[in-house]
Design a protein around this motif. Structure first.
Motif, PDB file in Angstrom:
ATOM      1  N   GLY A 203       0.876  -1.128   0.008  1.00 54.88           N
ATOM      2  CA  GLY A 203       0.038   0.137  -0.178  1.00 54.88           C
ATOM      3  C   GLY A 203       0.810   0.955  -0.062  1.00 54.88           C
ATOM      4  O   GLY A 203       2.121   1.238   0.038  1.00 54.88           O
ATOM      5  N   PRO A 204       0.264   2.374  -0.044  1.00 50.98           N
ATOM      6  CA  PRO A 204       0.972   3.683  -0.222  1.00 50.98           C
ATOM      7  C   PRO A 204       1.923   4.280   0.714  1.00 50.98           C
ATOM      8  O   PRO A 204       1.707   3.756   2.116  1.00 50.98           O
ATOM      9  CB  PRO A 204      -0.223   4.722  -0.407  1.00 50.98           C
ATOM     10  CG  PRO A 204      -1.379   4.068   0.404  1.00 50.98           C
ATOM     11  CD  PRO A 204      -1.235   2.831   0.042  1.00 50.98           C
ATOM     12  N   THR A 206       3.340   7.528   2.981  1.00 53.50           N
ATOM     13  CA  THR A 206       2.990   8.806   3.463  1.00 53.50           C
ATOM     14  C   THR A 206       4.044   9.910   3.598  1.00 53.50           C
ATOM     15  O   THR A 206       3.886  11.079   3.687  1.00 53.50           O
ATOM     16  CB  THR A 206       2.048   8.635   4.734  1.00 53.50           C
ATOM     17  OG1 THR A 206       2.799   8.043   5.865  1.00 53.50           O
ATOM     18  CG2 THR A 206       0.745   7.964   4.538  1.00 53.50           C
ATOM     19  N   ARG A 207       5.279   9.207   4.104  1.00 53.78           N
ATOM     20  CA  ARG A 207       6.570  10.087   4.301  1.00 53.78           C
ATOM     21  C   ARG A 207       7.987   9.483   4.139  1.00 53.78           C
ATOM     22  O   ARG A 207       8.075   8.133   4.210  1.00 53.78           O
ATOM     23  CB  ARG A 207       6.577  10.597   5.956  1.00 53.78           C
ATOM     24  CG  ARG A 207       7.202  11.766   6.058  1.00 53.78           C
ATOM     25  CD  ARG A 207       7.140  12.357   7.422  1.00 53.78           C
ATOM     26  NE  ARG A 207       7.382  11.548   8.679  1.00 53.78           N
ATOM     27  CZ  ARG A 207       8.736  11.500   9.131  1.00 53.78           C
ATOM     28  NH1 ARG A 207       9.548  12.549   8.829  1.00 53.78           N
ATOM     29  NH2 ARG A 207       9.066  10.942  10.228  1.00 53.78           N
ATOM     30  N   GLU A 231       7.726   5.587   5.548  1.00 52.01           N
ATOM     31  CA  GLU A 231       6.508   5.583   6.575  1.00 52.01           C
ATOM     32  C   GLU A 231       5.433   5.400   5.529  1.00 52.01           C
ATOM     33  O   GLU A 231       4.926   6.076   4.343  1.00 52.01           O
ATOM     34  CB  GLU A 231       6.299   6.638   7.127  1.00 52.01           C
ATOM     35  CG  GLU A 231       7.190   7.172   8.396  1.00 52.01           C
ATOM     36  CD  GLU A 231       6.865   8.553   9.226  1.00 52.01           C
ATOM     37  OE1 GLU A 231       5.863   8.631   9.137  1.00 52.01           O
ATOM     38  OE2 GLU A 231       7.702   8.581  10.130  1.00 52.01           O
ATOM     39  N   PHE A 232       4.386   4.259   6.005  1.00 54.99           N
ATOM     40  CA  PHE A 232       3.199   3.790   5.003  1.00 54.99           C
ATOM     41  C   PHE A 232       2.086   4.025   5.862  1.00 54.99           C
ATOM     42  O   PHE A 232       1.962   4.113   7.014  1.00 54.99           O
ATOM     43  CB  PHE A 232       3.648   2.351   4.984  1.00 54.99           C
ATOM     44  CG  PHE A 232       4.883   1.785   4.074  1.00 54.99           C
ATOM     45  CD1 PHE A 232       4.744   1.428   2.827  1.00 54.99           C
ATOM     46  CD2 PHE A 232       5.914   1.676   4.900  1.00 54.99           C
ATOM     47  CE1 PHE A 232       5.508   1.025   2.122  1.00 54.99           C
ATOM     48  CE2 PHE A 232       7.006   1.193   4.051  1.00 54.99           C
ATOM     49  CZ  PHE A 232       6.910   0.953   2.623  1.00 54.99           C
ATOM     50  N   ALA A 233       1.177   4.260   4.918  1.00 51.33           N
ATOM     51  CA  ALA A 233      -0.142   4.461   5.305  1.00 51.33           C
ATOM     52  C   ALA A 233      -0.921   3.424   6.193  1.00 51.33           C
ATOM     53  O   ALA A 233      -1.346   3.717   7.006  1.00 51.33           O
ATOM     54  CB  ALA A 233      -1.212   4.507   3.961  1.00 51.33           C
ATOM     55  N   CYS A 234      -0.222   2.128   6.176  1.00 53.21           N
ATOM     56  CA  CYS A 234      -0.666   1.020   6.936  1.00 53.21           C
ATOM     57  C   CYS A 234      -0.205   1.128   8.451  1.00 53.21           C
ATOM     58  O   CYS A 234      -0.501   0.482   9.237  1.00 53.21           O
ATOM     59  CB  CYS A 234      -0.545  -0.363   6.438  1.00 53.21           C
ATOM     60  SG  CYS A 234       1.445  -0.714   6.236  1.00 53.21           S
ATOM     61  N   ASP A 347       6.081  14.681   2.796  1.00 52.95           N
ATOM     62  CA  ASP A 347       5.018  14.073   2.942  1.00 52.95           C
ATOM     63  C   ASP A 347       4.311  14.023   1.400  1.00 52.95           C
ATOM     64  O   ASP A 347       4.301  14.589   0.667  1.00 52.95           O
ATOM     65  CB  ASP A 347       3.953  14.920   3.656  1.00 52.95           C
ATOM     66  CG  ASP A 347       4.539  15.125   5.070  1.00 52.95           C
ATOM     67  OD1 ASP A 347       5.093  13.951   5.622  1.00 52.95           O
ATOM     68  OD2 ASP A 347       4.201  16.038   5.734  1.00 52.95           O
ATOM     69  N   ALA A 350      -2.381  11.747  -0.216  1.00 53.51           N
ATOM     70  CA  ALA A 350      -3.077  10.469  -0.093  1.00 53.51           C
ATOM     71  C   ALA A 350      -3.439   9.692  -1.596  1.00 53.51           C
ATOM     72  O   ALA A 350      -3.640  10.469  -2.526  1.00 53.51           O
ATOM     73  CB  ALA A 350      -4.296  10.474   0.622  1.00 53.51           C
TER      74      ALA A 350
END
Length: 352
Positions: A203-204, A206-207, A231-234, A347, A350
């Motif tokens: 998954g995507p 984020t940072r 850093e991942f969205a999950c 960052d 989304a």
């Protein structure tokens, strides 16, 4: 030309006769019956003619005339395998003529240029797919199924390692490793495959906090080394390291650490180490399979991508990797470059 109008065999033109062209021609040869290679487009058609040796059907036409390709009703799909610097104009003409586009990675040199290509194909109503053949490797497919099964628990840590070697002769080719022709170095030319594959499983992001450099081992404009914290969205965190200055050449490896097991994914196998002590090896390739550093792998992976794209065009379905989805990897690479140049974390927006 509507989707329903395109019957088997589907006529294809290969635009570009460089390093990867032999792999595409071999893939199209193996897919004969479903797909017919109508033409190969090169700035120097005479020099490209040896490619016919890798095609077992009727020899394709060799031409430099893109207008003729656009006007040919027997050509439904164009595989564009040129350097990124010349793609926009090529794709614009073909898309306006109703040709569906399968594009070698990356989409373009920059995110802005890539977005322009995606949008022009959407306006023209043609399919745009991108060749990320690492997703078609057996270990990658097995990993995707296992991750989707929800048996692994929560993802906590991700490792993406691209430890490659390229001799200086690789970068001595006119324009290679420059921003003008390629859009960058190791990330956009080599590591983008592992970035795409990893993100398809995690998954995507984020940072990103990153650093890039050109080592003393190469003479080139762009980077041959990149490292980043992720850093991942999950909720997972991770690391990314890629270089073409790591001798000897080794295979790319992705490691995913979940609550219940850790996965190791490369071109040869998926290895799973369960927390209860079990060790499994899945989708292992035979020891006799050898891939040289510059070969791009076996043509079967390209063949699988091409056949998937043809099926999507014929059915009105979605290609394995659409042009819009391919923007995700390019935005990650851009974020790494920005983080390196500013010294700050970046960052990411989304992802829908």
């Amino acid at each position: 030309m509507t989707m329903a109008d395109i019957k088997t065999p589907v006529g294809v033109a290969l635009v570009g006769a460089g390093m990867i062209a032999k792999t595409h021609v071999s893939a199209l040869s193996s897919a004969r019956g479903k797909i017919r290679l109508e033409a190969i487009v090169s700035r120097h058609p005479d020099r490209a003619q040896p490619l016919a040796e890798f095609y077992s059907g009727d020899a394709p036409t060799f031409t430099s005339d893109l207008d003729a390709i656009a006007a040919n009703p027997n050509i439904h799909i164009a595989i564009v395998a040129t350097p990124p610097s010349v793609r926009l104009e090529i794709i614009e003409g073909l898309a306006k003529a109703g040709k569906h586009i399968l594009l070698e990675k990356p989409v373009a040199r920059t995110v802005a240029e890539a977005e322009e290509i995606v949008e022009l194909c959407e306006r023209a109503g043609v399919a745009l797919g991108v060749v990320f053949q690492h997703r078609k490797r057996a270990p990658s497919i097995a990993a995707a199924r296992l991750v989707a099964s929800d048996t692994l628990g929560k993802l906590g840590l991700v490792e993406i390692a691209v430890p490659l070697w390229r001799d200086q002769s690789y970068y001595d080719e006119l324009g290679r490793g420059t921003y003008t022709r390629d859009g960058g170095g190791v990330m956009i030319t080599n590591a983008i495959h592992s970035i795409d594959l990893a993100l398809s499983l995690t998954g995507p992001l984020t940072r990103i906090q990153a650093m890039t450099a050109t080592t003393s081992l190469h003479r080139m404009e762009a980077e041959d080394f990149a490292v980043a914290g992720l850093e991942f969205a999950c909720g997972a965190v991770g690391s990314f390291v890629a270089s073409t200055a790591m001798y000897p050449h080794r295979t790319e490896v992705i490691r995913l650490h979940f609550d219940r097991a850790s996965l190791r994914i490369d071109k040869n196998a998926l290895e799973v180490d369960w927390r209860d002590g079990r060790h499994e090896v899945c989708a292992q390739r035979g020891a006799g399979h050898v891939v040289t550093p510059l070969s791009g792998g076996t043509h079967e992976w390209h063949q699988a991508v091409i056949e998937d794209f043809v099926h999507a065009v014929q059915t009105g379905g979605r290609p394995m990797v659409t042009g819009r989805e391919a923007l995700i990897s390019q935005r990650v690479i851009e974020a790494i470059e920005i983080s390196s140049s500013t010294g700050r974390s970046v960052d990411l927006p989304a992802v829908p």
